[in-house]
Design a protein around this motif. Structure first.
Motif, mmCIF file in Angstrom:
data_model
loop_
_atom_site.group_PDB
_atom_site.id
_atom_site.type_symbol
_atom_site.label_atom_id
_atom_site.label_comp_id
_atom_site.label_asym_id
_atom_site.label_seq_id
_atom_site.Cartn_x
_atom_site.Cartn_y
_atom_site.Cartn_z
ATOM 1 N N GLY A 224 0.846 -1.192 0.000
ATOM 2 C CA GLY A 224 0.000 0.000 0.000
ATOM 3 C C GLY A 224 0.876 1.235 0.000
ATOM 4 N N ALA B 255 -0.242 4.548 1.608
ATOM 5 C CA ALA B 255 -1.118 4.288 2.751
ATOM 6 C C ALA B 255 -2.475 3.772 2.305
ATOM 7 C CB ALA B 255 -1.265 5.530 3.638
ATOM 8 N N ASN B 256 -2.504 3.107 1.170
ATOM 9 C CA ASN B 256 -3.705 2.363 0.765
ATOM 10 C C ASN B 256 -3.299 1.293 -0.230
ATOM 11 O OD1 ASN B 256 -3.372 4.391 -1.477
ATOM 12 N ND2 ASN B 256 -5.136 3.288 -2.263
ATOM 13 N N LYS C 237 -4.292 -0.381 -3.384
ATOM 14 C CA LYS C 237 -5.101 0.251 -4.432
ATOM 15 C C LYS C 237 -6.426 -0.455 -4.657
ATOM 16 C CE LYS C 237 -1.197 2.301 -6.932
ATOM 17 N NZ LYS C 237 -1.436 3.655 -6.440
ATOM 18 N N THR C 238 -7.490 0.318 -4.641
ATOM 19 C CA THR C 238 -8.885 -0.044 -4.938
ATOM 20 C C THR C 238 -9.542 -0.869 -3.850
ATOM 21 O OG1 THR C 238 -8.595 -2.143 -6.177
ATOM 22 C CG2 THR C 238 -8.290 -0.094 -7.417
ATOM 23 N N THR D 176 -10.651 -1.470 0.292
ATOM 24 C CA THR D 176 -10.828 -0.874 1.613
ATOM 25 C C THR D 176 -10.122 -1.712 2.670
ATOM 26 O OG1 THR D 176 -12.834 -2.091 2.219
ATOM 27 C CG2 THR D 176 -13.137 -0.084 0.901
ATOM 28 N N PRO D 177 -9.845 -1.132 3.844
ATOM 29 C CA PRO D 177 -9.217 -1.933 4.909
ATOM 30 C C PRO D 177 -10.021 -3.168 5.294
ATOM 31 C CG PRO D 177 -8.998 0.404 5.400
ATOM 32 C CD PRO D 177 -9.885 0.310 4.200
ATOM 33 N N ALA E 84 3.879 0.309 3.331
ATOM 34 C CA ALA E 84 3.726 1.661 2.811
ATOM 35 C C ALA E 84 5.129 2.176 2.498
ATOM 36 C CB ALA E 84 3.017 2.561 3.813
ATOM 37 N N MET F 186 -4.712 5.380 7.972
ATOM 38 C CA MET F 186 -5.249 4.512 6.926
ATOM 39 C C MET F 186 -6.250 3.489 7.458
ATOM 40 S SD MET F 186 -1.818 2.222 6.119
ATOM 41 C CE MET F 186 -2.576 1.062 4.980
ATOM 42 N N TRP G 165 -5.952 0.938 9.435
ATOM 43 C CA TRP G 165 -5.495 -0.450 9.407
ATOM 44 C C TRP G 165 -4.979 -0.798 10.797
ATOM 45 C CZ3 TRP G 165 -5.889 -4.764 6.743
ATOM 46 C CH2 TRP G 165 -4.975 -5.807 6.957
ATOM 47 N N THR H 28 -11.556 -3.521 -8.297
ATOM 48 C CA THR H 28 -11.642 -3.868 -6.877
ATOM 49 C C THR H 28 -11.827 -5.369 -6.690
ATOM 50 O OG1 THR H 28 -12.516 -1.704 -6.225
ATOM 51 C CG2 THR H 28 -13.002 -3.559 -4.768
#
Length: 369
Positions: A39, A42-43, A45-46, A48-49, A62, A86, A88, A332
């Motif tokens: 990530g 901080a994510n 991609k596409t 959600t946590p 990250a 983020m 998480w 996603t």
């Protein structure tokens, strides 16, 4: 004194160096061997946590360099650190920015002091040193932080690799000197290019520093897979057996099995989400282009054996439709499946090690090419 970290080996393979372990961090356990999704900003991609957690992921990555550029470590720190920023709750690892020394070679200058980059965002000059990398990572607040290193390209002359490997070791000692947080584990990175003797020397020098973990870097930078396997086989046994071992940037079935057989515990790679963005699904280690015509009227699940949300609810035809139409949901759903695929693969290896059947179950990946 660093607190909240431990590593315990639960089982060993009788025929290889493979092991199953538990890596304890302040934000939870990582059951090894384990694939870790990337990530960068901080994510993942596409995804959600909550969706990411459902894939079986336990630890995510990250990137120090990219988060320094956007939004800046001060903002992340004011938000309560990466975990809160983020959303998480599990362990996080931050790369040091050292890989950008390699990947941004046309926009940087290296000296013993550090690296000067020209930002690809706005052209601003950025000076990154071991001390600055650690300060940024201390502010970001990940559980595991990486020492600043220089990753030599492939091919590279022996003399230039010696120079970069020596510099990486000097930088590591500077990282150790300024690391401030007892709730973050600092990992050193073994470099040495494709030269086994340089790798061994570097591994032994790092082992003498008694760090909380060790990484093998500088692979998957253009060299053939056979060389990656040779590097990992030569390097891993020289690293302390009581510490976690992390192979950076590797995430294919064969490469992970080969590395696990050598004694590696952790892996990361951008493969699952990058392939998803190009409409490719990972199924049994193969790559399927879901835009192919053969999937337009295929109403079977992507993989009937997969427990992921995608496979439990949607058909190949629906995925093909979404990806042909460039609907964001398609990316996603493929990312969820692809991450689950790689996490499940390392989970199955872990079970085989615990059951004493690693070589019997995964021997096909250990043979000669």
């Amino acid at each position: 004194m660093t607190k909240g970290f431990s590593f315990k080996c639960q089982a060993y393979c009788c025929d290889t160096h493979a092991r199953a372990g538990l890596f304890s961090t302040p934000h939870g356990l990582v059951e090894t061997p384990r694939f870790m999704p990337v990530g960068t900003l901080a994510n993942v991609k596409t995804v959600t946590p909550d969706q990411l957690w459902a894939t079986g992921a336990q630890m995510v990555l990250a990137n120090t360099y990219h988060l320094h550029l956007q939004p800046g470590e001060e903002i992340v720190a004011r938000a309560g650190g990466l975990h809160r920023f983020m959303a998480w709750e599990g362990p996080i690892l931050t790369d040091s920015g050292g890989f950008q020394v390699f990947s941004l070679s046309e926009m940087r200058q290296i000296s013993d002091e550090g690296v000067t980059f020209r930002s690809p965002r706005d052209g601003q000059m950025i000076h990154l040193t071991p001390e600055r990398s650690i300060a940024i990572q201390n502010a970001l607040g990940a559980d595991v932080i990486m020492a600043f290193d220089e990753c030599p390209p492939y091919p590279a002359s022996r003399d230039s690799v010696i120079e970069s490997t020596d510099r990486t070791f000097r930088w590591l000692k500077r990282c150790i000197a300024v690391h401030q947080r007892s709730d973050q584990a600092l990992f050193g990175i073994v470099q040495g290019g494709i030269y086994p003797d340089l790798r061994l020397d570097a591994a032994r020098m790092l082992a003498d520093l008694d760090l909380l973990g060790y990484a093998i870097g500088g692979v998957s930078v253009g060299e053939p897979a056979e060389l990656i396997e040779a590097i990992v086989r030569a390097t891993t046994p020289a690293l302390p057996p009581e510490k976690p071992r992390y192979l950076m940037g590797v995430g294919t079935y064969r490469e992970m099995v080969q590395a696990i057989a050598a004694g590696v515990d952790l892996f990361d790679c951008v493969i699952p989400t990058r392939l998803a963005r190009h409409a490719n699904a990972l199924v049994g280690g193969d790559r399927w282009n879901m835009r192919n015509a053969k999937f337009r009227e295929d109403f079977a699940p992507l993989d009937a054996t997969c427990p992921c949300y995608t496979c439990q609810n949607f058909s190949r035809a629906y995925l093909s439709h979404l990806l042909r139409a460039q609907e964001l949901l398609g990316y996603t759903l493929l990312s969820i499946h692809n991450i689950t695929e790689l996490v499940r693969f390392t989970q199955s290896i872990r079970r085989a090690i615990l059951n004493g059947s690693f070589k019997a179950e995964f021997g096909q990946w250990l043979g000669t090419r």
